[in-house]
Design a protein around this motif. Structure first.
Motif, PDB file in Angstrom:
ATOM      1  N   UNK A   8       0.790  -1.240   0.000  1.00  0.00           N
ATOM      2  CA  UNK A   8       0.000   0.000   0.000  1.00  0.00           C
ATOM      3  C   UNK A   8       0.817   1.282   0.000  1.00  0.00           C
ATOM      4  N   UNK A   9       2.140   1.196   0.215  1.00  0.00           N
ATOM      5  CA  UNK A   9       2.904   2.425   0.404  1.00  0.00           C
ATOM      6  C   UNK A   9       2.709   2.971   1.808  1.00  0.00           C
ATOM      7  N   UNK A  10       3.115   4.236   2.039  1.00  0.00           N
ATOM      8  CA  UNK A  10       3.027   4.830   3.370  1.00  0.00           C
ATOM      9  C   UNK A  10       2.568   6.279   3.269  1.00  0.00           C
ATOM     10  N   UNK A  11       1.917   6.749   4.320  1.00  0.00           N
ATOM     11  CA  UNK A  11       1.519   8.148   4.412  1.00  0.00           C
ATOM     12  C   UNK A  11       2.642   8.959   5.065  1.00  0.00           C
ATOM     13  N   UNK A  12       2.484  10.269   5.049  1.00  0.00           N
ATOM     14  CA  UNK A  12       3.470  11.159   5.669  1.00  0.00           C
ATOM     15  C   UNK A  12       3.653  10.837   7.145  1.00  0.00           C
ATOM     16  N   UNK A  13       2.550  10.655   7.856  1.00  0.00           N
ATOM     17  CA  UNK A  13       2.652  10.379   9.289  1.00  0.00           C
ATOM     18  C   UNK A  13       3.286   9.014   9.552  1.00  0.00           C
ATOM     19  N   UNK A  14       3.027   8.056   8.685  1.00  0.00           N
ATOM     20  CA  UNK A  14       3.628   6.727   8.861  1.00  0.00           C
ATOM     21  C   UNK A  14       5.135   6.760   8.660  1.00  0.00           C
ATOM     22  N   UNK A  15       5.588   7.500   7.664  1.00  0.00           N
ATOM     23  CA  UNK A  15       7.035   7.604   7.450  1.00  0.00           C
ATOM     24  C   UNK A  15       7.684   8.356   8.616  1.00  0.00           C
ATOM     25  N   UNK A  16       7.007   9.401   9.111  1.00  0.00           N
ATOM     26  CA  UNK A  16       7.544  10.128  10.263  1.00  0.00           C
ATOM     27  C   UNK A  16       7.650   9.216  11.482  1.00  0.00           C
ATOM     28  N   UNK A  17       6.631   8.382  11.712  1.00  0.00           N
ATOM     29  CA  UNK A  17       6.682   7.448  12.842  1.00  0.00           C
ATOM     30  C   UNK A  17       7.816   6.443  12.657  1.00  0.00           C
ATOM     31  N   UNK A  18       8.030   6.005  11.418  1.00  0.00           N
ATOM     32  CA  UNK A  18       9.134   5.087  11.147  1.00  0.00           C
ATOM     33  C   UNK A  18      10.469   5.762  11.457  1.00  0.00           C
ATOM     34  N   UNK A  19      10.600   7.027  11.073  1.00  0.00           N
ATOM     35  CA  UNK A  19      11.825   7.777  11.375  1.00  0.00           C
ATOM     36  C   UNK A  19      12.029   7.900  12.879  1.00  0.00           C
ATOM     37  N   UNK A  20      10.967   8.194  13.584  1.00  0.00           N
ATOM     38  CA  UNK A  20      11.052   8.350  15.034  1.00  0.00           C
ATOM     39  C   UNK A  20      11.468   7.046  15.704  1.00  0.00           C
ATOM     40  N   UNK A  21      11.012   5.918  15.144  1.00  0.00           N
ATOM     41  CA  UNK A  21      11.327   4.622  15.736  1.00  0.00           C
ATOM     42  C   UNK A  21      12.808   4.280  15.645  1.00  0.00           C
ATOM     43  N   UNK A  22      13.542   4.944  14.757  1.00  0.00           N
ATOM     44  CA  UNK A  22      14.982   4.675  14.637  1.00  0.00           C
ATOM     45  C   UNK A  22      15.791   5.363  15.728  1.00  0.00           C
ATOM     46  N   UNK A  23      15.154   6.274  16.480  1.00  0.00           N
ATOM     47  CA  UNK A  23      15.871   7.009  17.512  1.00  0.00           C
ATOM     48  C   UNK A  23      16.819   8.048  16.965  1.00  0.00           C
ATOM     49  N   UNK A  24      16.566   8.512  15.746  1.00  0.00           N
ATOM     50  CA  UNK A  24      17.486   9.433  15.084  1.00  0.00           C
ATOM     51  C   UNK A  24      17.550  10.794  15.760  1.00  0.00           C
ATOM     52  N   UNK A  25      16.489  11.192  16.445  1.00  0.00           N
ATOM     53  CA  UNK A  25      16.456  12.516  17.067  1.00  0.00           C
ATOM     54  C   UNK A  25      15.054  13.087  17.001  1.00  0.00           C
ATOM     55  N   UNK A  26      14.947  14.404  16.890  1.00  0.00           N
ATOM     56  CA  UNK A  26      13.638  15.045  16.844  1.00  0.00           C
ATOM     57  C   UNK A  26      13.048  14.925  15.437  1.00  0.00           C
ATOM     58  N   UNK A  27      11.801  14.483  15.369  1.00  0.00           N
ATOM     59  CA  UNK A  27      11.103  14.303  14.098  1.00  0.00           C
ATOM     60  C   UNK A  27       9.832  15.135  14.124  1.00  0.00           C
ATOM     61  N   UNK A  28       9.668  15.997  13.140  1.00  0.00           N
ATOM     62  CA  UNK A  28       8.486  16.840  13.060  1.00  0.00           C
ATOM     63  C   UNK A  28       7.820  16.694  11.693  1.00  0.00           C
ATOM     64  N   UNK A  29       6.496  16.629  11.686  1.00  0.00           N
ATOM     65  CA  UNK A  29       5.729  16.698  10.450  1.00  0.00           C
ATOM     66  C   UNK A  29       5.335  18.155  10.238  1.00  0.00           C
ATOM     67  N   UNK A  30       5.647  18.678   9.061  1.00  0.00           N
ATOM     68  CA  UNK A  30       5.337  20.074   8.740  1.00  0.00           C
ATOM     69  C   UNK A  30       4.355  20.089   7.567  1.00  0.00           C
ATOM     70  N   UNK A  31       3.186  20.622   7.826  1.00  0.00           N
ATOM     71  CA  UNK A  31       2.145  20.721   6.796  1.00  0.00           C
ATOM     72  C   UNK A  31       1.764  22.177   6.557  1.00  0.00           C
ATOM     73  N   UNK A  32       1.151  22.403   5.385  1.00  0.00           N
ATOM     74  CA  UNK A  32       0.553  23.703   5.066  1.00  0.00           C
ATOM     75  C   UNK A  32       1.552  24.849   5.184  1.00  0.00           C
ATOM     76  N   UNK A  33       2.786  24.605   4.768  1.00  0.00           N
ATOM     77  CA  UNK A  33       3.800  25.653   4.773  1.00  0.00           C
ATOM     78  C   UNK A  33       3.568  26.595   3.597  1.00  0.00           C
ATOM     79  N   UNK A  34       3.644  27.890   3.849  1.00  0.00           N
ATOM     80  CA  UNK A  34       3.613  28.846   2.750  1.00  0.00           C
ATOM     81  C   UNK A  34       4.933  28.771   1.989  1.00  0.00           C
ATOM     82  N   UNK A  35       4.968  29.361   0.798  1.00  0.00           N
ATOM     83  CA  UNK A  35       6.224  29.378   0.036  1.00  0.00           C
ATOM     84  C   UNK A  35       7.331  30.037   0.852  1.00  0.00           C
TER      85      UNK A  35
END
Length: 243
Positions: free
Chosen positions: A122-149
């Motif tokens: 099925x692939x992955x959503x933005x939040x799912x990939x962010x959770x996967x990143x967080x699970x690696x213990x890499x550091x602070x992980x933030x999802x950023x949406x609706x950013x202006x140019x």
């Protein structure tokens, strides 16, 4: 990780995910070549469809490829292993750029075979990939949406911050002429031309310079699976010895 989904959004995402499972299984069982055929038919690159301003051979591209951030990626950059694995491939490349290489995308799932198989179908959503990143213990992980140019440009200007990496989730349609959700890491920013170094993880697309306005348009689209806006994942890695 910020921007958690509400219970209603989570329920909607689960329903859409079940539909993706059904579609994937139908394709796998009924189409010659199964999922590999499905993915290839959607993402095969057609450079003649690339939007104006998107370049794979501009002089500025050669310059930005030599920057320190781009080189941390390009020393061990790998394309995605499966048609659906652009998210894990992007994360694997980010980890490698930070000196934390992962041998295979599957290793990111830490033995969770069900999660791996779900991604493969099925692939992955933005939040799912962010959770996967967080699970690696890499550091602070933030999802950023609706950013202006302008907010996006400000964030791009902070890429020199040690340990900062960005993975963008976007619809290919405005950039590549085919409507398909995709992930790739960002390898740099050229303020003089206001273009972003997109390190596309799909075979054949290659490293590209993409106008900021165009990538912003592609990011600010709705993911039909989650029902939420696309966007990007900001990773601020902690010290290596903190693992």
């Amino acid at each position: 990780m910020n921007n958690p989904a509400s219970p209603a959004v989570a329920r909607t995402e689960r329903r859409h995910r079940l539909r993706r499972w059904a579609l994937g299984l139908v394709l796998a069982l009924s189409v010659p070549g199964g999922l590999s055929w499905y993915g290839h038919s959607l993402v095969a690159p057609h450079p003649e469809q690339f939007a104006s301003g998107v370049s794979r051979d501009a002089p500025a591209l050669k310059t930005i490829r030599q920057t320190a951030l781009a080189q941390t990626f390009l020393r061990d950059f790998r394309v995605q292993e499966h048609w659906s694995s652009c998210g894990p491939a992007s994360l694997r490349n980010v980890l490698a750029s930070l000196g934390r290489p992962v041998a295979r995308e599957r290793d990111l799932f830490q033995g969770d075979t069900l999660a791996w198989l779900r991604m493969a179908v099925t692939g992955m959503t933005l939040d799912e990939v962010a959770a996967l990143a967080e699970s690696t213990g890499i550091g602070q992980v933030q999802v950023r949406r609706d950013l202006s140019e302008q907010a996006l440009r400000t964030l791009l200007g902070s890429l020199s911050t040690p340990g900062r990496r960005l993975i963008v989730n976007f619809d290919r349609a405005p950039i590549h002429g085919v409507s398909l959700g995709h992930f790739s890491p960002i390898g740099g920013y050229d303020p003089a031309s206001d273009r972003i170094l997109l390190l596309d993880v799909t075979p054949g697309f290659g490293v590209q310079l993409v106008p900021t306005a165009l990538l912003s348009e592609a990011m600010n689209t709705q993911d039909p699976v989650s029902g939420r806006s696309r966007g990007l994942i900001q990773i601020d890695a902690g010290p290596r010895d903190a693992d």
